[in-house]
Design an enzyme around this catalytic site. Structure first.
Site, PDB file in Angstrom:
ATOM      1  N   PHE A  17      20.727 -20.333  29.794  1.00  0.00           N
ATOM      2  CA  PHE A  17      21.897 -20.212  30.731  1.00  0.00           C
ATOM      3  C   PHE A  17      21.561 -20.696  32.156  1.00  0.00           C
ATOM      4  CE2 PHE A  17      24.453 -16.940  33.340  1.00  0.00           C
ATOM      5  CZ  PHE A  17      25.393 -17.963  33.665  1.00  0.00           C
ATOM      6  N   ALA A  88      12.462 -16.143  29.355  1.00  0.00           N
ATOM      7  CA  ALA A  88      12.152 -14.873  29.191  1.00  0.00           C
ATOM      8  C   ALA A  88      13.146 -14.282  28.002  1.00  0.00           C
ATOM      9  CB  ALA A  88      12.814 -13.849  30.367  1.00  0.00           C
ATOM     10  N   THR A  90      15.919 -11.979  27.501  1.00  0.00           N
ATOM     11  CA  THR A  90      17.011 -11.506  28.514  1.00  0.00           C
ATOM     12  C   THR A  90      17.980 -10.425  28.115  1.00  0.00           C
ATOM     13  OG1 THR A  90      18.696 -13.311  28.108  1.00  0.00           O
ATOM     14  CG2 THR A  90      16.618 -13.662  29.691  1.00  0.00           C
ATOM     15  N   THR A 130      14.959  -9.921  38.466  1.00  0.00           N
ATOM     16  CA  THR A 130      16.121  -9.125  38.180  1.00  0.00           C
ATOM     17  C   THR A 130      16.344  -8.120  39.222  1.00  0.00           C
ATOM     18  OG1 THR A 130      17.587  -8.194  36.717  1.00  0.00           O
ATOM     19  CG2 THR A 130      15.270  -8.282  36.290  1.00  0.00           C
ATOM     20  N   ASP A 131      17.585  -7.714  39.623  1.00  0.00           N
ATOM     21  CA  ASP A 131      17.665  -6.638  40.209  1.00  0.00           C
ATOM     22  C   ASP A 131      17.363  -5.358  39.533  1.00  0.00           C
ATOM     23  OD1 ASP A 131      19.932  -6.637  38.374  1.00  0.00           O
ATOM     24  OD2 ASP A 131      21.551  -6.682  39.971  1.00  0.00           O
ATOM     25  N   GLU A 132      17.294  -5.573  38.147  1.00  0.00           N
ATOM     26  CA  GLU A 132      17.223  -4.317  37.281  1.00  0.00           C
ATOM     27  C   GLU A 132      15.832  -3.688  37.490  1.00  0.00           C
ATOM     28  OE1 GLU A 132      18.686  -4.445  33.207  1.00  0.00           O
ATOM     29  OE2 GLU A 132      20.000  -6.142  33.732  1.00  0.00           O
ATOM     30  N   TYR A 154      13.659  -3.797  28.865  1.00  0.00           N
ATOM     31  CA  TYR A 154      13.500  -5.475  29.533  1.00  0.00           C
ATOM     32  C   TYR A 154      13.401  -5.290  31.146  1.00  0.00           C
ATOM     33  CZ  TYR A 154      16.159  -8.892  32.073  1.00  0.00           C
ATOM     34  OH  TYR A 154      16.427  -9.997  33.119  1.00  0.00           O
ATOM     35  N   SER A 157       9.530  -4.934  31.556  1.00  0.00           N
ATOM     36  CA  SER A 157       8.804  -6.202  31.369  1.00  0.00           C
ATOM     37  C   SER A 157       8.949  -7.006  32.464  1.00  0.00           C
ATOM     38  CB  SER A 157       9.377  -6.853  30.026  1.00  0.00           C
ATOM     39  OG  SER A 157      10.527  -7.212  30.198  1.00  0.00           O
ATOM     40  N   LYS A 158      10.006  -7.134  33.006  1.00  0.00           N
ATOM     41  CA  LYS A 158      10.344  -8.288  34.272  1.00  0.00           C
ATOM     42  C   LYS A 158       9.484  -7.533  35.374  1.00  0.00           C
ATOM     43  CE  LYS A 158      12.670 -11.296  34.344  1.00  0.00           C
ATOM     44  NZ  LYS A 158      12.534 -12.652  34.173  1.00  0.00           N
ATOM     45  N   ASN A 183      23.918  -9.765  38.488  1.00  0.00           N
ATOM     46  CA  ASN A 183      24.405 -10.376  37.206  1.00  0.00           C
ATOM     47  C   ASN A 183      25.202 -11.723  37.485  1.00  0.00           C
ATOM     48  OD1 ASN A 183      23.860  -7.611  36.085  1.00  0.00           O
ATOM     49  ND2 ASN A 183      25.848  -7.870  34.886  1.00  0.00           N
ATOM     50  N   HIS A 280      21.444   3.973  30.240  1.00  0.00           N
ATOM     51  CA  HIS A 280      22.151   2.813  30.751  1.00  0.00           C
ATOM     52  C   HIS A 280      22.240   3.037  32.419  1.00  0.00           C
ATOM     53  CE1 HIS A 280      25.937   0.248  30.150  1.00  0.00           C
ATOM     54  NE2 HIS A 280      24.870  -0.364  30.800  1.00  0.00           N
TER      55      HIS A 280
HETATM   56  P1  NAD Z   1      18.858 -16.992  28.477  1.00  0.00           P
HETATM   57  O1  NAD Z   1      18.511 -16.033  27.415  1.00  0.00           O
HETATM   58  O2  NAD Z   1      19.980 -17.497  28.667  1.00  0.00           O
HETATM   59  O3  NAD Z   1      17.634 -18.325  28.363  1.00  0.00           O
HETATM   60  C1  NAD Z   1      16.105 -17.843  28.301  1.00  0.00           C
HETATM   61  C2  NAD Z   1      15.478 -19.211  27.945  1.00  0.00           C
HETATM   62  O4  NAD Z   1      14.124 -18.960  27.938  1.00  0.00           O
HETATM   63  C3  NAD Z   1      15.904 -19.616  26.443  1.00  0.00           C
HETATM   64  O5  NAD Z   1      16.281 -21.154  26.729  1.00  0.00           O
HETATM   65  C4  NAD Z   1      14.945 -19.530  25.620  1.00  0.00           C
HETATM   66  O6  NAD Z   1      14.695 -20.263  24.553  1.00  0.00           O
HETATM   67  C5  NAD Z   1      13.782 -19.637  26.398  1.00  0.00           C
HETATM   68  N1  NAD Z   1      12.340 -18.632  26.168  1.00  0.00           N
HETATM   69  C6  NAD Z   1      12.418 -17.474  25.648  1.00  0.00           C
HETATM   70  N2  NAD Z   1      11.272 -17.002  25.227  1.00  0.00           N
HETATM   71  C7  NAD Z   1      10.284 -18.095  25.567  1.00  0.00           C
HETATM   72  C8  NAD Z   1       9.081 -18.328  25.397  1.00  0.00           C
HETATM   73  N3  NAD Z   1       8.235 -17.481  24.878  1.00  0.00           N
HETATM   74  N4  NAD Z   1       8.492 -19.630  25.635  1.00  0.00           N
HETATM   75  C9  NAD Z   1       9.361 -20.570  26.097  1.00  0.00           C
HETATM   76  N5  NAD Z   1      10.772 -20.207  26.387  1.00  0.00           N
HETATM   77  C10 NAD Z   1      11.326 -19.296  25.999  1.00  0.00           C
HETATM   78  O7  NAD Z   1      18.129 -16.343  29.939  1.00  0.00           O
HETATM   79  P2  NAD Z   1      19.147 -16.529  31.357  1.00  0.00           P
HETATM   80  O8  NAD Z   1      20.291 -15.686  31.439  1.00  0.00           O
HETATM   81  O9  NAD Z   1      19.084 -18.000  31.691  1.00  0.00           O
HETATM   82  O10 NAD Z   1      17.921 -15.736  32.499  1.00  0.00           O
HETATM   83  C11 NAD Z   1      16.894 -16.902  32.757  1.00  0.00           C
HETATM   84  C12 NAD Z   1      16.220 -16.018  33.733  1.00  0.00           C
HETATM   85  O11 NAD Z   1      16.918 -15.112  34.679  1.00  0.00           O
HETATM   86  C13 NAD Z   1      15.165 -15.065  33.174  1.00  0.00           C
HETATM   87  O12 NAD Z   1      14.102 -14.739  33.556  1.00  0.00           O
HETATM   88  C14 NAD Z   1      16.253 -13.547  33.174  1.00  0.00           C
HETATM   89  O13 NAD Z   1      15.295 -12.541  33.256  1.00  0.00           O
HETATM   90  C15 NAD Z   1      16.539 -13.995  34.892  1.00  0.00           C
HETATM   91  N6  NAD Z   1      17.851 -13.117  35.069  1.00  0.00           N
HETATM   92  C16 NAD Z   1      18.918 -13.257  34.530  1.00  0.00           C
HETATM   93  C17 NAD Z   1      20.250 -12.677  34.816  1.00  0.00           C
HETATM   94  C18 NAD Z   1      21.382 -12.845  34.282  1.00  0.00           C
HETATM   95  O14 NAD Z   1      22.569 -12.301  34.486  1.00  0.00           O
HETATM   96  N7  NAD Z   1      21.619 -13.770  33.156  1.00  0.00           N
HETATM   97  C19 NAD Z   1      20.025 -11.654  35.927  1.00  0.00           C
HETATM   98  C20 NAD Z   1      18.901 -11.611  36.337  1.00  0.00           C
HETATM   99  C21 NAD Z   1      17.724 -12.257  36.277  1.00  0.00           C
END
Ligand code: NAD
Length: 335
Positions: A17, A88, A90, A130-132, A154, A157-158, A183, A280
């Site tokens: 995403f 990650a 996620t 992440t803020d989490e 989760y 791990s972050k 978020n 939660h």
């Molecule tokens: P997502 O789940 O949409 O995408 C994760 C991507 O990582 C996928 O394309 C997946 O194929 C790839 N991936 C997973 N494991 C892998 C591995 N072992 N090797 C290579 N690629 C791998 O995630 P997102 O929502 O786009 O989040 C991206 C980052 O932002 C993450 O690090 C997440 O922790 C952080 N984040 C997201 C949010 C949110 O609201 N979505 C909020 C805070 C932080």
């Protein structure tokens, strides 16, 4: 590298995403010449079509591979100047059901990247977090200096990955910059996260699950504002520093549910109150004063407009999300 050489940026998780929004924005920008390689394992959350608009760009290349593959990572980092690390596992609910992949990808995978980055003298390593990691806060907002008190597997791990990244900065001088955002929402978010989960269900007249009493409060950040914040940090952030990135719109899950029902012309009869998620967190809130003061960050997308555009995108892109529904049927629930 001479001044005219492009910066070679490795983006992990670029088929996901936020990663796909980031890559598309990076290649659309003329701020600096870049070459972008995406490294993505294409897990259930990775979607190659997210990168279709840049696939034929000569500055873009895609590597289907895993950040835990030390040989591959070593080879890639030997020919990249910078890393923006988004790959990650996620989804919090999945981490509660089983955390093994979260530990190996989010912790070991990050370690593998950091290790190779040190070995090859990578110039900038942006760890997208992440803020989490801060835990839960009833009032006020976390500055970056607050201790990490993650609650879900989760988040733990972050937080572990953040600490490893900071350790590589302090020990080896690697230029690590960490972003911690709230978020995200916007087009192309996997339909297991709250907004797309609810939309894809409500479009079909299907019920949506509301955890507990719905009083959990989250700050909502449009993905394009997040991408803007990451870019500010990549280009102008300071080594070893952490930057919070927020959107400035706090809503309870119940309030957000009301907005989504309205947007879909549905009523509260479609809302099923389900037992609360284990452990939660009640509220997340990041203080964004640092990135605002140092790098001029401010969210640019008005929440009402951003949400309306997101609803519209999901309405017009059934072809994108309908094939994902069988995967969604596994572990679902709001972030
Ligand atoms: P997502 O789940 O949409 O995408 C994760 C991507 O990582 C996928 O394309 C997946 O194929 C790839 N991936 C997973 N494991 C892998 C591995 N072992 N090797 C290579 N690629 C791998 O995630 P997102 O929502 O786009 O989040 C991206 C980052 O932002 C993450 O690090 C997440 O922790 C952080 N984040 C997201 C949010 C949110 O609201 N979505 C909020 C805070 C932080």
């Amino acid at each position: 590298m001479t001044v005219t050489d492009p910066t070679r940026v490795l983006v992990t998780g670029g088929a996901g995403f936020i990663g796909s929004h980031y890559v598309r924005a990076l290649l659309a920008s003329d701020a600096e010449p870049v070459e972008v390689t995406v490294l993505d394992a294409l897990t259930y959350a990775g979607c190659p079509a997210n990168l279709d608009p840049v696939r034929s760009d000569p500055r873009f290349s895609f590597v289907h591979g895993d950040i835990r593959d030390a040989t591959l990572v070593d080879r890639l980092l030997a020919r990249h100047d910078q890393v923006v690390h988004l790959a990650a596992e996620t989804h919090v609910d999945r981490s509660i059901a089983g955390a093994a992949d979260f530990v190996t990808t989010n912790v070991t995978g990050t370690h593998t990247l950091l290790d190779a980055a040190v070995r090859h003298g990578v110039a900038v390593f942006v760890q997208v977090s992440t803020d989490e990691v801060y835990g839960s806060i009833e009032a006020g907002s976390w500055p970056e200096t607050d201790p990490l008190r993650p609650n879900s597997p989760y988040a733990a791990s972050k937080a572990s990955a953040d600490l490893l990244a900071l350790a590589q900065h302090r020990t080896h001088g690697l230029d690590v910059r960490i972003t911690r955002c709230s978020n995200n929402y916007g087009p192309r978010q996997f339909p297991e996260k709250l907004i797309p989960l609810f939309l894809t269900r409500l479009f079909g007249g299907r019920p949506v699950p509301l955890y507990g009493d719905g009083r959990q409060m989250r700050d909502w950040l449009h993905v394009s504002d997040h991408v803007h914040g990451i870019e500010l940090v990549r280009r102008g952030g300071r080594p070893g520093e952490v930057y919070n990135i927020g959107g400035g719109t706090e809503l309870t899950n119940r309030e957000l549910t009301g907005l989504l029902l309205d947007a879909c012309g549905a009523g509260w009869d479609l809302v099923q109150e389900v037992p609360d998620r284990k452990g939660h967190d009640l509220r997340y809130s990041v203080d964004c004063g640092k990135i605002a003061a140092e790098l001029g960050y401010a969210p640019r997308v008005d929440f009402a407009a951003g949400l309306a555009a997101t609803v519209d995108w999901y309405r017009r892109h059934r072809d994108w999300w309908e094939p994902l529904l069988p995967v969604q049927a596994g572990v679902v629930g709001p972030r």
